[in-house]
Write a protein that holds these residues in place. Structure first.
Motif, PDB file in Angstrom:
ATOM      1  N   SER A 288      -0.295  -2.755   2.343  1.00  0.00           N
ATOM      2  CA  SER A 288      -0.648  -3.378   1.062  1.00  0.00           C
ATOM      3  C   SER A 288      -0.449  -2.421  -0.102  1.00  0.00           C
ATOM      4  O   SER A 288      -0.415  -2.844  -1.251  1.00  0.00           O
ATOM      5  N   SER A 289      -0.316  -1.127   0.193  1.00  0.00           N
ATOM      6  CA  SER A 289      -0.171  -0.104  -0.840  1.00  0.00           C
ATOM      7  C   SER A 289       0.843   0.925  -0.360  1.00  0.00           C
ATOM      8  O   SER A 289       0.844   1.302   0.816  1.00  0.00           O
ATOM      9  N   THR A 315      18.148   0.487   0.069  1.00  0.00           N
ATOM     10  CA  THR A 315      17.201   0.059  -0.955  1.00  0.00           C
ATOM     11  C   THR A 315      15.819  -0.076  -0.341  1.00  0.00           C
ATOM     12  O   THR A 315      15.635  -0.851   0.607  1.00  0.00           O
ATOM     13  N   TYR A 316      14.873   0.697  -0.862  1.00  0.00           N
ATOM     14  CA  TYR A 316      13.494   0.520  -0.413  1.00  0.00           C
ATOM     15  C   TYR A 316      12.788  -0.444  -1.370  1.00  0.00           C
ATOM     16  O   TYR A 316      12.792  -0.238  -2.595  1.00  0.00           O
ATOM     17  N   ILE A 317      12.167  -1.475  -0.825  1.00  0.00           N
ATOM     18  CA  ILE A 317      11.429  -2.460  -1.618  1.00  0.00           C
ATOM     19  C   ILE A 317       9.961  -2.062  -1.595  1.00  0.00           C
ATOM     20  O   ILE A 317       9.335  -2.039  -0.536  1.00  0.00           O
ATOM     21  N   PRO A 318       9.372  -1.725  -2.732  1.00  0.00           N
ATOM     22  CA  PRO A 318       7.985  -1.243  -2.753  1.00  0.00           C
ATOM     23  C   PRO A 318       6.994  -2.253  -2.179  1.00  0.00           C
ATOM     24  O   PRO A 318       7.262  -3.467  -2.133  1.00  0.00           O
ATOM     25  N   CYS A 319       5.849  -1.735  -1.749  1.00  0.00           N
ATOM     26  CA  CYS A 319       4.753  -2.611  -1.321  1.00  0.00           C
ATOM     27  C   CYS A 319       4.274  -3.451  -2.505  1.00  0.00           C
ATOM     28  O   CYS A 319       4.621  -3.194  -3.661  1.00  0.00           O
ATOM     29  N   LEU A 320       3.437  -4.434  -2.218  1.00  0.00           N
ATOM     30  CA  LEU A 320       2.954  -5.321  -3.277  1.00  0.00           C
ATOM     31  C   LEU A 320       2.015  -4.604  -4.240  1.00  0.00           C
ATOM     32  O   LEU A 320       1.890  -5.005  -5.407  1.00  0.00           O
ATOM     33  N   ASN A 321       1.326  -3.578  -3.771  1.00  0.00           N
ATOM     34  CA  ASN A 321       0.513  -2.716  -4.637  1.00  0.00           C
ATOM     35  C   ASN A 321      -0.394  -3.524  -5.558  1.00  0.00           C
ATOM     36  O   ASN A 321      -1.102  -4.420  -5.110  1.00  0.00           O
ATOM     37  N   ASP A 322      -0.362  -3.232  -6.872  1.00  0.00           N
ATOM     38  CA  ASP A 322      -1.224  -3.956  -7.813  1.00  0.00           C
ATOM     39  C   ASP A 322      -0.453  -5.013  -8.594  1.00  0.00           C
ATOM     40  O   ASP A 322      -0.850  -5.391  -9.705  1.00  0.00           O
ATOM     41  N   ASP A 323       0.644  -5.494  -8.026  1.00  0.00           N
ATOM     42  CA  ASP A 323       1.392  -6.578  -8.655  1.00  0.00           C
ATOM     43  C   ASP A 323       0.480  -7.788  -8.867  1.00  0.00           C
ATOM     44  O   ASP A 323      -0.338  -8.120  -7.999  1.00  0.00           O
ATOM     45  N   PRO A 324       0.563  -8.451 -10.011  1.00  0.00           N
ATOM     46  CA  PRO A 324      -0.328  -9.588 -10.285  1.00  0.00           C
ATOM     47  C   PRO A 324      -0.320 -10.665  -9.201  1.00  0.00           C
ATOM     48  O   PRO A 324      -1.374 -11.256  -8.908  1.00  0.00           O
ATOM     49  N   GLU A 325       0.832 -10.926  -8.595  1.00  0.00           N
ATOM     50  CA  GLU A 325       0.862 -11.928  -7.525  1.00  0.00           C
ATOM     51  C   GLU A 325       0.046 -11.470  -6.315  1.00  0.00           C
ATOM     52  O   GLU A 325      -0.591 -12.280  -5.640  1.00  0.00           O
ATOM     53  N   HIS A 326       0.062 -10.164  -6.050  1.00  0.00           N
ATOM     54  CA  HIS A 326      -0.722  -9.640  -4.932  1.00  0.00           C
ATOM     55  C   HIS A 326      -2.216  -9.736  -5.232  1.00  0.00           C
ATOM     56  O   HIS A 326      -3.016 -10.104  -4.358  1.00  0.00           O
TER      57      HIS A 326
END
Length: 342
Positions: A288-289, A315-326
């Motif tokens: 998740s982070s 290409t590394y796709i970042p984790c969802l982190n603090d994205d508003p959708e997450h």
């Protein structure tokens, strides 16, 4: 405040609150030897993580592993360390997630809701944060381990630590633990949106969905993690509208000589490059982070394995982190679990 009709010597009782406690894996306090040793000792002494008998495992851990591994792990943490805040990225991101959740939760439910975070290993510890929440008046707590897929070594050990902390409370709060959310449509859509942000309309030759590893034996003993990872990958493919065969499910962070869930990410990406697939993207749906496993292992060791085998475009796709959708996914999970409480 004192309860109504209470005698003069009755202890003060805080105003009743409902708590939201999110839990992440954990992080060392620093990348120096002793900080790393304390952290690794706690992590690798967890029977959910390494289930060997103590008489066999502890001499090896204390005598060999914790003499050498803090140096190598410390060097890896130093590569990704948040120098400005003097903390690991996992700590920075988890705090940011908590602050975003707190703002949204209090806007929706008011000041009677308290939102905090803890770490299974390291600080802030589950015990310390639970103590603080109980003292603040939390008589009900929803506990959300930040692991979409359930595993004994992640979700279960986080719950174990919460229950151990509850054993020390004179007045235990009511507690609800959150079930895994690996197949929730909003979580899958958030993953799909992160892929589109990174790749646009492009469909890569391969999108490698790399999940944290575990011994294969755990699957055979009944742990559902492997199956939940496979379903997350399938649902992500369907949400993106991609054809079969584009997304590969792999597992990283192998430790020891025992066979773990396969295929191993570090070997799989090299094999793709040797087969002429030189353009890949990698996503980490189990995290998740962003953390040491993604920022250093995937974007370092695994990227190098791919490039050394002839790969060109990684290409590394970042984790969802603090994205508003997450944050919205977490709020939706919490809304369901807070039903009847707020």
């Amino acid at each position: 405040m004192k309860p109504a009709h209470a005698p003069a010597d009755h202890p003060s009782i805080p105003k009743k609150k409902t708590g939201i406690l999110i839990a992440n894996l954990g992080t060392p306090d620093g990348h120096d030897y002793w900080s790393m040793r304390r952290y690794l000792n706690e992590f690798l002494s967890d029977k959910r993580v390494i289930d060997f008998p103590a008489w066999k495992w502890q001499p090896l851990l204390q005598g060999i592993i914790l003499t050498k591994r803090p140096f190598t792990s410390g060097k890896n943490y130093k590569l990704i360390w948040n120098q400005e805040k003097n903390e690991s990225p996992l700590m920075t991101i988890t705090r940011s997630q908590t602050e975003a959740l707190r703002e949204r939760a209090q806007a929706e439910w008011g000041e009677g809701v308290m939102v905090e975070f803890c770490m299974r290993y390291g600080n802030p510890s589950t015990q310390d944060v639970l103590d603080r929440m109980v003292k603040a008046g939390c008589q009900r707590i929803v506990f959300l381990p930040l692991y979409p897929q359930y595993a004994g070594a992640t979700s279960a050990t986080a719950n174990d630590q919460l229950f151990r902390a509850l054993m020390k409370q004179k007045w235990q709060p009511a507690v609800r633990t959150v079930e895994p959310y690996f197949n929730r449509p909003d979580y899958i859509q958030a993953l799909a949106a992160s892929v589109r942000r990174a790749l646009g309309d492009k469909i890569p030759a391969k999108l490698v969905a790399s999940y944290h590893g575990m011994p294969k034996r755990y699957l055979l003993e009944g742990d559902p993690y492997h199956c939940q990872c496979q379903k997350t990958s399938r649902l992500l493919k369907e949400a993106l509208g991609w054809p079969d065969g584009v997304i590969d499910t792999t597992f990283q962070s192998v430790f020891g000589r025992e066979e773990w869930l396969r295929p191993y990410t570090v070997e799989h990406v090299a094999e793709l490059a040797r087969k002429g697939i030189t353009d890949i993207a990698v996503i980490s749906p189990a995290f998740s982070s962003d953390c040491i496993e993604t920022l250093e292992e995937i974007n370092g060791e695994i990227r190098e394995s791919f490039e050394h085998a002839g790969g060109k475009d990684f290409t590394y796709i970042p984790c969802l982190n603090d994205d508003p959708e997450h944050i919205e996914v977490m709020l939706n999970v919490l809304r369901e679990n807070l039903s009847g409480w707020v």
